[in-house]
Structures are given as structure tokens and as C-alpha cells.
Write a protein that holds these residues in place. Structure first.
Motif, PDB file in Angstrom:
ATOM      1  N   ARG A  18       0.844  -1.183   0.000  1.00  0.00           N
ATOM      2  CA  ARG A  18       0.000   0.000   0.000  1.00  0.00           C
ATOM      3  C   ARG A  18       0.883   1.238   0.000  1.00  0.00           C
ATOM      4  O   ARG A  18       2.096   1.145   0.060  1.00  0.00           O
ATOM      5  CB  ARG A  18      -0.925  -0.004   1.220  1.00  0.00           C
ATOM      6  N   ALA A  19       0.261   2.392  -0.097  1.00  0.00           N
ATOM      7  CA  ALA A  19       1.005   3.642  -0.108  1.00  0.00           C
ATOM      8  C   ALA A  19       1.769   3.814   1.199  1.00  0.00           C
ATOM      9  O   ALA A  19       1.472   3.171   2.210  1.00  0.00           O
ATOM     10  CB  ALA A  19       0.039   4.810  -0.310  1.00  0.00           C
ATOM     11  N   ARG A  83      -0.643  12.926   5.190  1.00  0.00           N
ATOM     12  CA  ARG A  83      -1.433  11.742   4.840  1.00  0.00           C
ATOM     13  C   ARG A  83      -0.998  10.595   5.738  1.00  0.00           C
ATOM     14  O   ARG A  83       0.170  10.218   5.759  1.00  0.00           O
ATOM     15  CB  ARG A  83      -1.263  11.381   3.363  1.00  0.00           C
ATOM     16  N   GLY A  86      -2.887   6.767   4.028  1.00  0.00           N
ATOM     17  CA  GLY A  86      -3.614   7.152   2.826  1.00  0.00           C
ATOM     18  C   GLY A  86      -4.709   8.179   3.026  1.00  0.00           C
ATOM     19  O   GLY A  86      -5.338   8.603   2.052  1.00  0.00           O
TER      20      GLY A  86
END
Length: 244
Positions: A18-19, A83, A86
Motif C-alpha cells: 500500500r502507499a 497523509r 492514505g
């Protein structure tokens, strides 16, 4: 003495790619209003990868704890972007902030334990926010972590009957019991002796390796720097060095 990490805590959850869990862009922050307004952070840019153990260092007043609390949803973000997992925190709703806090663990220099609750009950409190499913095995999860941290004989002790170092280890168990994706730690080893402090940070390091748990830690403790994946130095509200 802290025990070696055990399988319950070290099981890989299969979170996948994931990010970056923490991404900060052009972050500024001020304290106060009007003529008393003072800037604490200046154009901070930072990205932390999944599983990294990152240490923030710098003199008192350099902005380390301010940055930690902004990224950890404990202060409102007004200028720039943060962030977390996310989710954008700038102008985020309280509902979103609460949801983000449930996915992270906090270790504070002041242990912030409830004095009327036992060690077990203090750790259990961190599971209550995750709902009935998490509470089904609360005793096993809480006692496992406390034993892992060398407190197996003090499960039912009130904080008033624990030493400063023991209280801090209860606070660490509380932060980790929900298997958070990110751990935020503000001087977590300050109340611990050299060996205990090293073993606690080694546990966080192992969580990063096995579970991809990300740790952002503020510390002045030179004894644990060799465990860091990155050491970020701040001065006067700015990042001045980022060493890998």
C-alpha cells in the motif's frame, strides 16, 4: 528482563503493498494567536515507508514532538498536507481522525496510566475501541504482551505499586496490544534501564520486519540509535538531516 518476541505478536497479517503510511508535504505549524503567534514547523517534507523504524532527534524546542503529534492526529493540521495510512488529515473530520487513531498506537514519555486500574485493565482499555471481536481474547492478548515485557508477575498490580520503568512497560503493552499499523513513541525508553530500553526498541524493530509495523519515535537516547532504519534530525522547526 524482557522476554524474546513470541508468535502471537509476530504473526504476519498479510497487509499487502500500500502507499507509504506517513507522507508529509509542505507542513507548517504555528502556536498562539495574534502577536503571540509563533511558528514551530517550517515547510516539513517527509515520507516514511511501511515497516521502517524512524527516529526523530534534535534539541529541545526543535519541533520533534509537534511533528509527532500532528502526524499522530493529536493536533489539527492547518497548513500543508499530512497523509496517514492514505487519509488526508488537513481539515479532516473528527470521525476520520478517530478512525485513524484506532489504527495507531501511542507510547508517551509520561505513561498516562489510569491509577485505579491494574496493569491488565490498563492494557485492556486499548482493545475496547476495536469492538467486541477484539475483546473476545482480551485476557490472552493483554497478558501475553505484559509477560513479553517482563511483567508476568505484576498483571494485577495497580500503577501505584509499580516502578517508573514498569509503568512505562505497561504503557508500551497498551500501545501494541491492538497490533497497530503505526506506532508513535515520544521518549519511550526514558524511564527504562539500558537493557530494557534496548529490548523494547528491538521489539519495535522486529515488528517492522515481520509485520511491517511502522514506528516514528522521538528520542534523545543514544543507546538505541543503531536499531533505527533512519535518523532524522530537526533544528528550529526544520528537518536538517535524514540519515539511512
Amino acid at each position: 528482563m524482557i522476554a524474546s518476541p513470541a508468535s502471537h505478536l509476530m504473526t504476519e497479517p498479510g497487509r499487502g503493498q500500500r502507499a507509504a503510511p506517513i507522507a508529509v508535504q509542505n507542513l507548517d505549524y504555528w502556536f498562539g494567536q495574534g502577536e503571540a503567534r509563533k511558528q514551530a514547523l517550517y515547510d516539513v517534507n517527509l515520507e516514511i515507508e511501511r515497516g521502517e523504524l524512524v527516529i526523530l532527534m534534535g534539541p529541545s524546542g526543535s519541533g520533534k514532538t509537534t511533528l509527532l503529534t500532528l502526524v499522530g492526529c493529536l493536533r489539527e493540521v492547518h497548513e500543508g498536507s499530512v497523509r496517514l495510512l492514505g487519509k488526508e488529515l488537513n481539515s479532516a473530520s473528527e470521525e476520520l481522525l478517530v478512525a485513524c487513531r484506532r489504527q495507531v498506537g501511542f507510547i508517551f514519555q509520561a505513561h498516562n496510566l489510569h491509577e485505579s486500574l491494574t496493569a491488565m485493565q490498563n492494557v485492556r482499555m486499548a482493545l475496547e475501541v476495536h469492538g467486541p471481536a477484539a475483546m473476545r481474547n482480551w485476557y490472552e492478548a493483554s497478558s501475553h504482551l505484559l509477560r513479553l515485557l517482563g511483567l508476568g508477575e505484576r498483571l494485577d498490580y495497580l500503577p501505584g505499586n509499580l516502578s517508573g520503568g514498569q509503568k512505562q512497560r505497561v504503557a508500551i503493552a497498551r500501545a501494541l496490544v491492538g497490533n497497530p499499523e503505526i506506532v508513535f513513541a515520544d521518549e519511550p525508553t526514558a524511564a527504562l534501564d539500558k537493557e530494557s530500553g534496548y529490548q523494547v526498541v528491538k521489539l519495535l524493530k522486529d515488528l517492522g520486519r515481520v509485520r511491517q509495523t511502522t514506528t516514528l519515535m522521538v528520542t534523545h537516547d543514544n543507546r538505541i540509535l543503531n536499531l533505527a532504519d533512519r535518523i532524522i534530525t530537526m533544528e528550529d522547526g526544520r528537518i536538517v538531516q535524514d540519515e539511512r
